[in-house]
Write a protein that holds these residues in place. Sequence first.
Motif, PDB file in Angstrom:
ATOM      1  N   ILE A  22       0.828  -1.230   0.058  1.00 36.38           N
ATOM      2  CA  ILE A  22      -0.001  -0.126   0.011  1.00 36.38           C
ATOM      3  C   ILE A  22       0.967   1.192  -0.258  1.00 36.38           C
ATOM      4  O   ILE A  22       1.939   1.403   0.839  1.00 36.38           O
ATOM      5  CB  ILE A  22      -0.982  -0.054   1.276  1.00 36.38           C
ATOM      6  CG1 ILE A  22      -1.937   1.268   1.319  1.00 36.38           C
ATOM      7  CG2 ILE A  22      -0.297  -0.144   2.366  1.00 36.38           C
ATOM      8  CD1 ILE A  22      -2.944   1.317   2.237  1.00 36.38           C
ATOM      9  N   ARG A  23       0.631   2.190  -0.874  1.00 40.20           N
ATOM     10  CA  ARG A  23       1.385   3.265  -1.085  1.00 40.20           C
ATOM     11  C   ARG A  23       0.864   4.508  -0.357  1.00 40.20           C
ATOM     12  O   ARG A  23       1.362   5.800  -0.664  1.00 40.20           O
ATOM     13  CB  ARG A  23       1.791   3.519  -2.719  1.00 40.20           C
ATOM     14  CG  ARG A  23       2.503   2.282  -3.091  1.00 40.20           C
ATOM     15  CD  ARG A  23       2.932   2.539  -4.493  1.00 40.20           C
ATOM     16  NE  ARG A  23       3.483   1.508  -5.303  1.00 40.20           N
ATOM     17  CZ  ARG A  23       4.459   0.445  -4.930  1.00 40.20           C
ATOM     18  NH1 ARG A  23       5.312   0.628  -3.811  1.00 40.20           N
ATOM     19  NH2 ARG A  23       4.605  -0.643  -5.662  1.00 40.20           N
ATOM     20  N   HIS A  24      -0.126   4.575   0.278  1.00 38.01           N
ATOM     21  CA  HIS A  24      -0.977   5.715   0.549  1.00 38.01           C
ATOM     22  C   HIS A  24      -1.214   5.762   2.056  1.00 38.01           C
ATOM     23  O   HIS A  24      -0.863   4.695   2.993  1.00 38.01           O
ATOM     24  CB  HIS A  24      -2.362   5.870   0.033  1.00 38.01           C
ATOM     25  CG  HIS A  24      -2.299   5.933  -1.611  1.00 38.01           C
ATOM     26  ND1 HIS A  24      -2.014   5.046  -2.528  1.00 38.01           N
ATOM     27  CD2 HIS A  24      -1.957   7.128  -2.401  1.00 38.01           C
ATOM     28  CE1 HIS A  24      -1.739   5.394  -3.632  1.00 38.01           C
ATOM     29  NE2 HIS A  24      -1.819   6.788  -3.650  1.00 38.01           N
ATOM     30  N   GLN A  25      -1.874   6.665   2.551  1.00 37.62           N
ATOM     31  CA  GLN A  25      -1.936   6.783   4.179  1.00 37.62           C
ATOM     32  C   GLN A  25      -3.291   6.240   4.505  1.00 37.62           C
ATOM     33  O   GLN A  25      -3.950   5.942   3.785  1.00 37.62           O
ATOM     34  CB  GLN A  25      -1.916   8.165   4.676  1.00 37.62           C
ATOM     35  CG  GLN A  25      -0.707   8.954   4.683  1.00 37.62           C
ATOM     36  CD  GLN A  25      -0.999  10.287   5.251  1.00 37.62           C
ATOM     37  OE1 GLN A  25      -1.812  11.033   4.952  1.00 37.62           O
ATOM     38  NE2 GLN A  25      -0.121  10.965   6.263  1.00 37.62           N
ATOM     39  N   ALA A  26      -2.907   5.353   5.809  1.00 35.24           N
ATOM     40  CA  ALA A  26      -4.183   4.908   6.461  1.00 35.24           C
ATOM     41  C   ALA A  26      -4.346   5.954   7.751  1.00 35.24           C
ATOM     42  O   ALA A  26      -3.331   6.087   8.597  1.00 35.24           O
ATOM     43  CB  ALA A  26      -3.951   3.582   6.963  1.00 35.24           C
ATOM     44  N   LEU A  27      -5.484   6.333   8.045  1.00 38.85           N
ATOM     45  CA  LEU A  27      -5.709   7.165   9.140  1.00 38.85           C
ATOM     46  C   LEU A  27      -6.930   6.936  10.099  1.00 38.85           C
ATOM     47  O   LEU A  27      -7.901   6.386   9.482  1.00 38.85           O
ATOM     48  CB  LEU A  27      -5.898   8.754   8.646  1.00 38.85           C
ATOM     49  CG  LEU A  27      -4.904   9.353   7.960  1.00 38.85           C
ATOM     50  CD1 LEU A  27      -5.331  10.702   7.266  1.00 38.85           C
ATOM     51  CD2 LEU A  27      -3.475   9.711   8.973  1.00 38.85           C
ATOM     52  N   HIS A  40     -10.784   6.665   0.129  1.00 38.09           N
ATOM     53  CA  HIS A  40     -10.976   8.169  -0.696  1.00 38.09           C
ATOM     54  C   HIS A  40     -10.476   7.709  -2.404  1.00 38.09           C
ATOM     55  O   HIS A  40      -9.560   7.438  -2.429  1.00 38.09           O
ATOM     56  CB  HIS A  40     -10.401   9.164  -0.073  1.00 38.09           C
ATOM     57  CG  HIS A  40     -10.840   9.421   1.371  1.00 38.09           C
ATOM     58  ND1 HIS A  40     -11.749  10.471   1.391  1.00 38.09           N
ATOM     59  CD2 HIS A  40     -10.384   9.085   2.443  1.00 38.09           C
ATOM     60  CE1 HIS A  40     -12.090  10.409   2.610  1.00 38.09           C
ATOM     61  NE2 HIS A  40     -11.271   9.737   3.289  1.00 38.09           N
ATOM     62  N   LEU A  41     -11.482   7.898  -3.332  1.00 40.02           N
ATOM     63  CA  LEU A  41     -10.996   7.728  -4.471  1.00 40.02           C
ATOM     64  C   LEU A  41     -10.011   8.504  -5.194  1.00 40.02           C
ATOM     65  O   LEU A  41      -9.292   8.416  -6.154  1.00 40.02           O
ATOM     66  CB  LEU A  41     -12.437   7.671  -5.578  1.00 40.02           C
ATOM     67  CG  LEU A  41     -13.486   6.699  -5.295  1.00 40.02           C
ATOM     68  CD1 LEU A  41     -14.667   6.790  -6.162  1.00 40.02           C
ATOM     69  CD2 LEU A  41     -12.994   5.432  -5.646  1.00 40.02           C
ATOM     70  N   GLY A  42     -10.068   9.845  -4.580  1.00 34.74           N
ATOM     71  CA  GLY A  42      -9.293  10.973  -5.232  1.00 34.74           C
ATOM     72  C   GLY A  42      -7.904  10.803  -4.654  1.00 34.74           C
ATOM     73  O   GLY A  42      -6.982  10.820  -5.453  1.00 34.74           O
ATOM     74  N   SER A  43      -7.743  10.656  -3.378  1.00 38.09           N
ATOM     75  CA  SER A  43      -6.457  10.633  -2.912  1.00 38.09           C
ATOM     76  C   SER A  43      -5.832   9.311  -2.419  1.00 38.09           C
ATOM     77  O   SER A  43      -4.658   9.017  -2.233  1.00 38.09           O
ATOM     78  CB  SER A  43      -6.511  11.316  -1.562  1.00 38.09           C
ATOM     79  OG  SER A  43      -7.046  10.412  -0.567  1.00 38.09           O
ATOM     80  N   HIS A  44      -6.828   8.227  -2.524  1.00 33.54           N
ATOM     81  CA  HIS A  44      -6.372   6.896  -2.509  1.00 33.54           C
ATOM     82  C   HIS A  44      -6.218   6.519  -0.946  1.00 33.54           C
ATOM     83  O   HIS A  44      -5.663   5.413  -0.432  1.00 33.54           O
ATOM     84  CB  HIS A  44      -5.216   6.353  -3.289  1.00 33.54           C
ATOM     85  CG  HIS A  44      -5.455   6.681  -4.630  1.00 33.54           C
ATOM     86  ND1 HIS A  44      -6.707   5.981  -5.328  1.00 33.54           N
ATOM     87  CD2 HIS A  44      -4.928   7.317  -5.543  1.00 33.54           C
ATOM     88  CE1 HIS A  44      -6.703   6.295  -6.547  1.00 33.54           C
ATOM     89  NE2 HIS A  44      -5.540   7.206  -6.890  1.00 33.54           N
ATOM     90  N   ASN A  45      -6.404   7.474   0.022  1.00 31.30           N
ATOM     91  CA  ASN A  45      -6.134   7.310   1.465  1.00 31.30           C
ATOM     92  C   ASN A  45      -7.189   6.414   2.047  1.00 31.30           C
ATOM     93  O   ASN A  45      -8.221   6.433   1.499  1.00 31.30           O
ATOM     94  CB  ASN A  45      -5.682   8.514   2.132  1.00 31.30           C
ATOM     95  CG  ASN A  45      -4.828   9.445   1.780  1.00 31.30           C
ATOM     96  OD1 ASN A  45      -3.757   8.796   1.242  1.00 31.30           O
ATOM     97  ND2 ASN A  45      -4.785  10.705   2.039  1.00 31.30           N
ATOM     98  N   LEU A  46      -6.871   5.857   3.173  1.00 31.89           N
ATOM     99  CA  LEU A  46      -7.738   5.050   3.742  1.00 31.89           C
ATOM    100  C   LEU A  46      -8.156   5.656   5.269  1.00 31.89           C
ATOM    101  O   LEU A  46      -6.973   5.995   5.866  1.00 31.89           O
ATOM    102  CB  LEU A  46      -7.548   3.575   3.933  1.00 31.89           C
ATOM    103  CG  LEU A  46      -7.292   2.855   2.528  1.00 31.89           C
ATOM    104  CD1 LEU A  46      -6.393   1.689   3.041  1.00 31.89           C
ATOM    105  CD2 LEU A  46      -8.328   2.725   2.070  1.00 31.89           C
TER     106      LEU A  46
END
Length: 159
Positions: A22-27, A40-46
């Motif tokens: 996974i290359r995006h943030q999980a918050l 989130h479709l735009g930022s790919h964050n979870l």
Amino acid sequence: METIELQKLVEDVSLNHFDRPIRHQALFNKRLRSTGGRYHLGSHNLDFNPHVLEKAGLETFIGVVKHELCHYHLHLSGDGFQHKDKAFKDLLKQVEGLRYTPSLKEPEEPKKYWQYRCRKCGSVTQRQRKFNTAKFVCAKCKGRFELIGKVETNKTAVD
């Protein structure tokens, strides 16, 4: 669990169950109420609901993480990532993710009702509000009511 620990957990679940990083943030997002997580479709964050971890435990939370990672990986690969898509359902079943987040609501307290008995026909009725027995009569036989008392029940008022 802190944000760094959450990120590590999501990365581990992604590598172990999806064989992809996974290359995006999980918050954590405390504003989530009725959902366990959000992709989130735009930022790919979870985003994840911290209440699921607190109330349902780590195993259930990992099921929610798998669910959101299904959205994540399918969207990035160009496959159907919506709940209705076959690719999503198949991948979710394969990784044993949760389809729905369990309810986080506390059980409701039983409601209290006033209970009345007709003096003529003996029928019993319940009301949320107390009423004047001199004013109202039984709908079945036009007899007068007598107050029995207050009762606790999980059911709705019976007419």
